[in-house]
Design a protein around this motif. Sequence first.
Motif, PDB file in Angstrom:
ATOM      1  N   THR A 130       0.874  -1.173   0.000  1.00  0.00           N
ATOM      2  CA  THR A 130       0.000   0.000   0.000  1.00  0.00           C
ATOM      3  C   THR A 130       0.909   1.220   0.000  1.00  0.00           C
ATOM      4  O   THR A 130       1.591   1.478   0.992  1.00  0.00           O
ATOM      5  CB  THR A 130      -0.892   0.024   1.257  1.00  0.00           C
ATOM      6  OG1 THR A 130      -1.626  -1.193   1.322  1.00  0.00           O
ATOM      7  CG2 THR A 130      -1.853   1.205   1.240  1.00  0.00           C
ATOM      8  N   GLU A 131       0.947   1.905  -1.105  1.00  0.00           N
ATOM      9  CA  GLU A 131       1.807   3.099  -1.220  1.00  0.00           C
ATOM     10  C   GLU A 131       3.212   2.780  -0.707  1.00  0.00           C
ATOM     11  O   GLU A 131       3.830   3.576  -0.004  1.00  0.00           O
ATOM     12  CB  GLU A 131       1.202   4.295  -0.456  1.00  0.00           C
ATOM     13  CG  GLU A 131      -0.246   4.601  -0.804  1.00  0.00           C
ATOM     14  CD  GLU A 131      -0.464   5.137  -2.224  1.00  0.00           C
ATOM     15  OE1 GLU A 131       0.531   5.363  -2.937  1.00  0.00           O
ATOM     16  OE2 GLU A 131      -1.634   5.298  -2.620  1.00  0.00           O
ATOM     17  N   HIS A 166      -2.816   1.121   6.418  1.00  0.00           N
ATOM     18  CA  HIS A 166      -2.307   0.644   5.123  1.00  0.00           C
ATOM     19  C   HIS A 166      -2.679  -0.824   4.951  1.00  0.00           C
ATOM     20  O   HIS A 166      -2.976  -1.281   3.845  1.00  0.00           O
ATOM     21  CB  HIS A 166      -0.792   0.847   5.009  1.00  0.00           C
ATOM     22  CG  HIS A 166       0.023  -0.346   5.407  1.00  0.00           C
ATOM     23  ND1 HIS A 166       0.535  -0.526   6.669  1.00  0.00           N
ATOM     24  CD2 HIS A 166       0.351  -1.464   4.718  1.00  0.00           C
ATOM     25  CE1 HIS A 166       1.158  -1.689   6.728  1.00  0.00           C
ATOM     26  NE2 HIS A 166       1.077  -2.276   5.561  1.00  0.00           N
ATOM     27  N   SER A 211       4.618   3.817   3.806  1.00  0.00           N
ATOM     28  CA  SER A 211       3.413   4.585   3.456  1.00  0.00           C
ATOM     29  C   SER A 211       3.287   5.749   4.444  1.00  0.00           C
ATOM     30  O   SER A 211       4.035   5.823   5.421  1.00  0.00           O
ATOM     31  CB  SER A 211       2.176   3.682   3.546  1.00  0.00           C
ATOM     32  OG  SER A 211       1.705   3.604   4.882  1.00  0.00           O
ATOM     33  N   SER A 237       5.216   8.576  -1.441  1.00  0.00           N
ATOM     34  CA  SER A 237       3.850   8.135  -1.748  1.00  0.00           C
ATOM     35  C   SER A 237       2.873   8.982  -0.919  1.00  0.00           C
ATOM     36  O   SER A 237       3.295   9.797  -0.091  1.00  0.00           O
ATOM     37  CB  SER A 237       3.686   6.645  -1.479  1.00  0.00           C
ATOM     38  OG  SER A 237       3.982   6.344  -0.128  1.00  0.00           O
ATOM     39  N   GLN A 238       1.574   8.778  -1.097  1.00  0.00           N
ATOM     40  CA  GLN A 238       0.629   9.711  -0.478  1.00  0.00           C
ATOM     41  C   GLN A 238      -0.695   9.055  -0.066  1.00  0.00           C
ATOM     42  O   GLN A 238      -1.170   8.151  -0.745  1.00  0.00           O
ATOM     43  CB  GLN A 238       0.337  10.835  -1.481  1.00  0.00           C
ATOM     44  CG  GLN A 238      -0.472  11.976  -0.909  1.00  0.00           C
ATOM     45  CD  GLN A 238      -0.385  13.225  -1.774  1.00  0.00           C
ATOM     46  OE1 GLN A 238       0.668  13.848  -1.859  1.00  0.00           O
ATOM     47  NE2 GLN A 238      -1.463  13.584  -2.422  1.00  0.00           N
ATOM     48  N   GLY A 250      -6.158   5.589  -0.117  1.00  0.00           N
ATOM     49  CA  GLY A 250      -4.881   5.242  -0.743  1.00  0.00           C
ATOM     50  C   GLY A 250      -5.082   4.059  -1.660  1.00  0.00           C
ATOM     51  O   GLY A 250      -6.212   3.623  -1.900  1.00  0.00           O
TER      52      GLY A 250
END
Length: 332
Positions: free
Chosen positions: A31-32, A110, A256, A289-290, A308
């Motif tokens: 995740t990101e 995340h 993340s 990442s965001q 996300g």
Amino acid sequence: MGTGKEPEIQVTNRSNSNDMHRRIRVIDSHTEGEPTRILVEGLPELRATTILGMVDELRRDHDGLRSGLVCEPRGHDAIVGGYLVNSPDETVDTGVIFFNNASYLGMCGHGTIGLVTTLAHLGRITPGDVRFDTPAGLVRARLHDDGRVTVWNVPSYRFADSVVVDVPEFGRVIGDIGYGGNWFFLVSDHGQDLHLSNLETLNRYTTSIRRALSEQGITGAGGAEIDHVELFGPPQRSDADSKNFVLCPGLAYDRSPCGTGLSAKLACLAADGKLKPGQTWRQESIIGSQFEGSYEEGPQGILPAITGRAWITGDNILLFDDSDPFREGIGA
Ligand code: PYC
């Protein structure tokens, strides 16, 4: 829950602890940038009937499975694992218990985004809403048509502001204590350079803060250990409001922007009057990442929404051989 599917996610756990080679199916994603490993087959049957009881049972009877799944040689320090468990709460689609190289987590933002993406990969959900029981409480999520995921996290709040901690080698550090499903110490005034090239110092600085918090008896509500430290600074991306660095309980840093950490940050911004309900906060991570975050007011704190995206990286069978001296992970 997405359309056209059964309203409940099937949990296919079965006890095979006597197998010479235990086979466990996991779906890996990131995740990101932050990895998640969801165990979808092979968790031993649990006797406990509440999710907190299941955490106790896992800790007591199956902790080697946790460390074997996420620590070397099968994993590494940054992986967050997730067990799908049958929840007694009939309003949810499944229970989930997240864990890492050190222990079990109350919640993981995340990881929830990774879990939703995993369930879609398995064909168990389609775009729409899904509800999870976690040790920290009820969490709702939505899989959007474009693959993004929004998580409505547990009520989050600032517990204390401008708390002073004396950190050996670094001096006085002032931060807020916030809750977002896990406990965080949030620091904005730190003089640190938030770049990957400065990783060694960031790790040392935040690890020292964490140790000092513990030694000086600074805790969250009810004496809860503050096991995450978060630093904030100016963003690098032109479309972000802030950049962060997050130290996780097992001393890995979050790749993340950290969903529970962003929830705690939103609670602090709300308490300071710096972000209004419904307004978007874009949080850049240390790797660029965001996540997007916003909140609504709730009776027990703010109700954060975090958005996300995750990507599947593997659909794997892990083997645990009884003769392997490191079957439960190195250092476990
Ligand atoms: O995204 O909440 C989160 C998280 C916690 C620890 C690692 N990631």
